[in-house]
Motif scaffolding. Structure first.
Motif, PDB file in Angstrom:
ATOM      1  N   THR A   1       2.477  26.047  95.126  1.00 59.92           N
ATOM      2  CA  THR A   1       1.701  26.817  94.144  1.00 59.92           C
ATOM      3  C   THR A   1       2.084  28.283  94.179  1.00 59.92           C
ATOM      4  O   THR A   1       2.335  28.904  93.137  1.00 59.92           O
ATOM      5  N   ALA A   2       2.125  28.859  95.389  1.00 61.85           N
ATOM      6  CA  ALA A   2       2.507  30.271  95.525  1.00 61.85           C
ATOM      7  C   ALA A   2       3.928  30.491  95.018  1.00 61.85           C
ATOM      8  O   ALA A   2       4.214  31.499  94.358  1.00 61.85           O
ATOM      9  N   GLY A   3       4.820  29.558  95.315  1.00 59.41           N
ATOM     10  CA  GLY A   3       6.204  29.684  94.852  1.00 59.41           C
ATOM     11  C   GLY A   3       6.324  29.640  93.345  1.00 59.41           C
ATOM     12  O   GLY A   3       7.106  30.379  92.742  1.00 59.41           O
ATOM     13  N   ALA A   4       5.535  28.762  92.704  1.00 61.69           N
ATOM     14  CA  ALA A   4       5.564  28.665  91.243  1.00 61.69           C
ATOM     15  C   ALA A   4       5.050  29.953  90.611  1.00 61.69           C
ATOM     16  O   ALA A   4       5.606  30.439  89.612  1.00 61.69           O
ATOM     17  N   ILE A   5       3.988  30.510  91.182  1.00 65.52           N
ATOM     18  CA  ILE A   5       3.453  31.767  90.649  1.00 65.52           C
ATOM     19  C   ILE A   5       4.476  32.886  90.833  1.00 65.52           C
ATOM     20  O   ILE A   5       4.701  33.696  89.920  1.00 65.52           O
ATOM     21  N   SER A   6       5.104  32.939  92.003  1.00 64.74           N
ATOM     22  CA  SER A   6       6.130  33.956  92.247  1.00 64.74           C
ATOM     23  C   SER A   6       7.270  33.829  91.251  1.00 64.74           C
ATOM     24  O   SER A   6       7.780  34.831  90.742  1.00 64.74           O
ATOM     25  N   ALA A   7       7.664  32.589  90.964  1.00 65.24           N
ATOM     26  CA  ALA A   7       8.753  32.370  90.004  1.00 65.24           C
ATOM     27  C   ALA A   7       8.358  32.859  88.615  1.00 65.24           C
ATOM     28  O   ALA A   7       9.165  33.489  87.912  1.00 65.24           O
ATOM     29  N   GLY A   8       7.118  32.574  88.210  1.00 62.87           N
ATOM     30  CA  GLY A   8       6.665  33.035  86.902  1.00 62.87           C
ATOM     31  C   GLY A   8       6.592  34.543  86.815  1.00 62.87           C
ATOM     32  O   GLY A   8       7.059  35.153  85.851  1.00 62.87           O
ATOM     33  N   LEU A   9       6.008  35.173  87.841  1.00 63.13           N
ATOM     34  CA  LEU A   9       5.891  36.629  87.831  1.00 63.13           C
ATOM     35  C   LEU A   9       7.261  37.289  87.955  1.00 63.13           C
ATOM     36  O   LEU A   9       7.471  38.388  87.428  1.00 63.13           O
ATOM     37  N   GLY A  10       8.179  36.622  88.642  1.00 57.69           N
ATOM     38  CA  GLY A  10       9.529  37.177  88.762  1.00 57.69           C
ATOM     39  C   GLY A  10      10.210  37.338  87.410  1.00 57.69           C
ATOM     40  O   GLY A  10      11.028  38.241  87.223  1.00 57.69           O
ATOM     41  N   VAL A  11       9.868  36.464  86.471  1.00 56.17           N
ATOM     42  CA  VAL A  11      10.402  36.569  85.110  1.00 56.17           C
ATOM     43  C   VAL A  11       9.739  37.711  84.353  1.00 56.17           C
ATOM     44  O   VAL A  11      10.376  38.389  83.530  1.00 56.17           O
ATOM     45  N   LEU A  12       8.475  37.950  84.642  1.00 54.00           N
ATOM     46  CA  LEU A  12       7.691  38.929  83.887  1.00 54.00           C
ATOM     47  C   LEU A  12       7.805  40.349  84.430  1.00 54.00           C
ATOM     48  O   LEU A  12       7.736  41.314  83.671  1.00 54.00           O
ATOM     49  N   PHE A  13       7.961  40.489  85.749  1.00 48.69           N
ATOM     50  CA  PHE A  13       8.097  41.811  86.350  1.00 48.69           C
ATOM     51  C   PHE A  13       9.475  42.398  86.070  1.00 48.69           C
ATOM     52  O   PHE A  13      10.395  41.699  85.650  1.00 48.69           O
ATOM     53  N   SER A  14       9.612  43.680  86.344  1.00 46.46           N
ATOM     54  CA  SER A  14      10.924  44.318  86.263  1.00 46.46           C
ATOM     55  C   SER A  14      11.876  43.666  87.255  1.00 46.46           C
ATOM     56  O   SER A  14      11.445  43.223  88.328  1.00 46.46           O
ATOM     57  N   PRO A  15      13.174  43.606  86.942  1.00 48.76           N
ATOM     58  CA  PRO A  15      14.136  42.991  87.863  1.00 48.76           C
ATOM     59  C   PRO A  15      14.081  43.632  89.248  1.00 48.76           C
ATOM     60  O   PRO A  15      14.065  44.843  89.385  1.00 48.76           O
ATOM     61  N   GLY A  16      14.009  42.794  90.265  1.00 50.07           N
ATOM     62  CA  GLY A  16      14.014  43.282  91.635  1.00 50.07           C
ATOM     63  C   GLY A  16      12.652  43.660  92.186  1.00 50.07           C
ATOM     64  O   GLY A  16      12.535  43.942  93.382  1.00 50.07           O
ATOM     65  N   GLN A  17      11.614  43.664  91.342  1.00 50.62           N
ATOM     66  CA  GLN A  17      10.292  44.097  91.797  1.00 50.62           C
ATOM     67  C   GLN A  17       9.747  43.190  92.892  1.00 50.62           C
ATOM     68  O   GLN A  17       9.265  43.660  93.921  1.00 50.62           O
ATOM     69  N   LEU A  18       9.827  41.869  92.686  1.00 54.38           N
ATOM     70  CA  LEU A  18       9.299  40.959  93.695  1.00 54.38           C
ATOM     71  C   LEU A  18      10.125  41.007  94.970  1.00 54.38           C
ATOM     72  O   LEU A  18       9.585  40.865  96.072  1.00 54.38           O
ATOM     73  N   ASP A  19      11.434  41.192  94.852  1.00 50.98           N
ATOM     74  CA  ASP A  19      12.266  41.321  96.049  1.00 50.98           C
ATOM     75  C   ASP A  19      11.798  42.514  96.881  1.00 50.98           C
ATOM     76  O   ASP A  19      11.743  42.447  98.115  1.00 50.98           O
ATOM     77  N   HIS A  20      11.469  43.604  96.210  1.00 50.14           N
ATOM     78  CA  HIS A  20      10.988  44.797  96.904  1.00 50.14           C
ATOM     79  C   HIS A  20       9.643  44.522  97.583  1.00 50.14           C
ATOM     80  O   HIS A  20       9.417  44.936  98.727  1.00 50.14           O
ATOM     81  N   VAL A  21       8.760  43.804  96.892  1.00 48.96           N
ATOM     82  CA  VAL A  21       7.453  43.478  97.462  1.00 48.96           C
ATOM     83  C   VAL A  21       7.611  42.549  98.667  1.00 48.96           C
ATOM     84  O   VAL A  21       7.035  42.778  99.736  1.00 48.96           O
ATOM     85  N   PHE A  22       8.404  41.502  98.503  1.00 48.12           N
ATOM     86  CA  PHE A  22       8.561  40.529  99.581  1.00 48.12           C
ATOM     87  C   PHE A  22       9.263  41.124 100.795  1.00 48.12           C
ATOM     88  O   PHE A  22       9.069  40.655 101.914  1.00 48.12           O
ATOM     89  N   ALA A  23      10.080  42.143 100.576  1.00 45.97           N
ATOM     90  CA  ALA A  23      10.764  42.787 101.702  1.00 45.97           C
ATOM     91  C   ALA A  23       9.782  43.457 102.648  1.00 45.97           C
ATOM     92  O   ALA A  23      10.114  43.734 103.803  1.00 45.97           O
ATOM     93  N   GLN A  24       8.565  43.704 102.186  1.00 54.33           N
ATOM     94  CA  GLN A  24       7.535  44.330 103.013  1.00 54.33           C
ATOM     95  C   GLN A  24       6.713  43.300 103.781  1.00 54.33           C
ATOM     96  O   GLN A  24       5.786  43.664 104.508  1.00 54.33           O
ATOM     97  N   MET A  25       7.059  42.019 103.633  1.00 59.41           N
ATOM     98  CA  MET A  25       6.309  40.940 104.266  1.00 59.41           C
ATOM     99  C   MET A  25       7.073  40.382 105.458  1.00 59.41           C
ATOM    100  O   MET A  25       8.306  40.455 105.516  1.00 59.41           O
ATOM    101  N   PRO A  26       6.366  39.777 106.430  1.00 64.36           N
ATOM    102  CA  PRO A  26       7.047  39.052 107.506  1.00 64.36           C
ATOM    103  C   PRO A  26       7.864  37.900 106.940  1.00 64.36           C
ATOM    104  O   PRO A  26       7.570  37.381 105.854  1.00 64.36           O
ATOM    105  N   THR A  27       8.872  37.469 107.676  1.00 64.74           N
ATOM    106  CA  THR A  27       9.797  36.449 107.186  1.00 64.74           C
ATOM    107  C   THR A  27       9.083  35.169 106.770  1.00 64.74           C
ATOM    108  O   THR A  27       9.348  34.611 105.703  1.00 64.74           O
ATOM    109  N   GLY A  28       8.170  34.678 107.608  1.00 66.66           N
ATOM    110  CA  GLY A  28       7.479  33.434 107.290  1.00 66.66           C
ATOM    111  C   GLY A  28       6.656  33.529 106.027  1.00 66.66           C
ATOM    112  O   GLY A  28       6.609  32.590 105.228  1.00 66.66           O
TER     113      GLY A  28
END
Length: 210
Positions: A105-132
């Motif tokens: 579910t979380a992955g599907a939402i991330s995929a949808g928002l990844g299309v809607l956000f500016s390019p690279g935005q989610l990568d920047h957000v996820f880079a602030q999270m622990p690996t797991g």
């Protein structure tokens, strides 16, 4: 009131368009369910970010979803450094789904928002999270390791990763305070506020470790 005269019509339409994209990624036509799990995603990602990080992410959202995003936000408590297991439990509770369904579910939402956000935005957000947690948000579940680790070692590694992220957040806050911005605010005031924010981040991280 006609559609043309409704000042909120465009904002409502945009919110529905975003929900439609996310719903398609989730494989459902149930907008109530989509709204509920999207809200869970937004709140849990928001609370894992620093104040600056949360505000930057909010700027990507349409007006109505931004209101949902900030609902119940307590800036003095963030970032809340929960791990993957805590994220799964909280997401399942807020989203009203089984913990086993959280990664997909979380992955599907991330995929949808990844299309809607500016390019690279989610990568920047996820880079602030622990690996797991990054893997969970991407829909992959916990990241496999080369060899099993005992719980004490894993806890030490998680704590170390959190300290690194806290230091990165603190340095980012300080750097933002010393940026040359075209505003009337004295640079000394910005620097002092940035120093306070950096100190708060480090204090929160230190409290989480005790």
């Amino acid at each position: 009131m006609t559609h043309q005269n409704d000042p909120l019509a465009r904002a409502q339409q945009t919110a529905h368009e975003w929900l439609k994209v996310v719903a398609e990624r989730l494989g459902t036509e149930d907008r109530t369910y989509t709204h509920r799990v999207l809200r869970a995603w937004l709140h849990l990602v928001r609370d894992r970010l620093t104040v600056d990080g949360a505000v930057h992410l909010a700027a990507q959202l349409p007006e109505f979803l931004r209101g949902i995003y900030f609902e119940g936000w307590v800036p003095s408590r963030v970032p809340i450094r929960y791990d993957t297991a805590e994220f799964t439990t909280l997401f399942a509770h807020e989203g009203g789904i089984s913990p086993a369904d959280v990664p997909a579910t979380a992955g599907a939402i991330s995929a949808g928002l990844g299309v809607l956000f500016s390019p690279g935005q989610l990568d920047h957000v996820f880079a602030q999270m622990p690996t797991g947690l990054r893997s969970e948000l991407a829909g992959g579940g916990p990241t496999p390791v080369a060899a099993p680790r005992d719980s004490a070692e894993q806890l030490r590694l998680n704590a170390l990763e959190d300290r690194v992220h806290a230091l990165t957040d603190a340095v980012s806050a300080l750097a933002h305070g010393f940026e040359e911005l075209p505003t009337e605010e004295p640079s000394g005031s910005r620097a002092a506020r940035a120093a306070q924010e950096a100190h708060r981040i480090l204090m929160v991280a230190g409290t989480a470790e005790t």
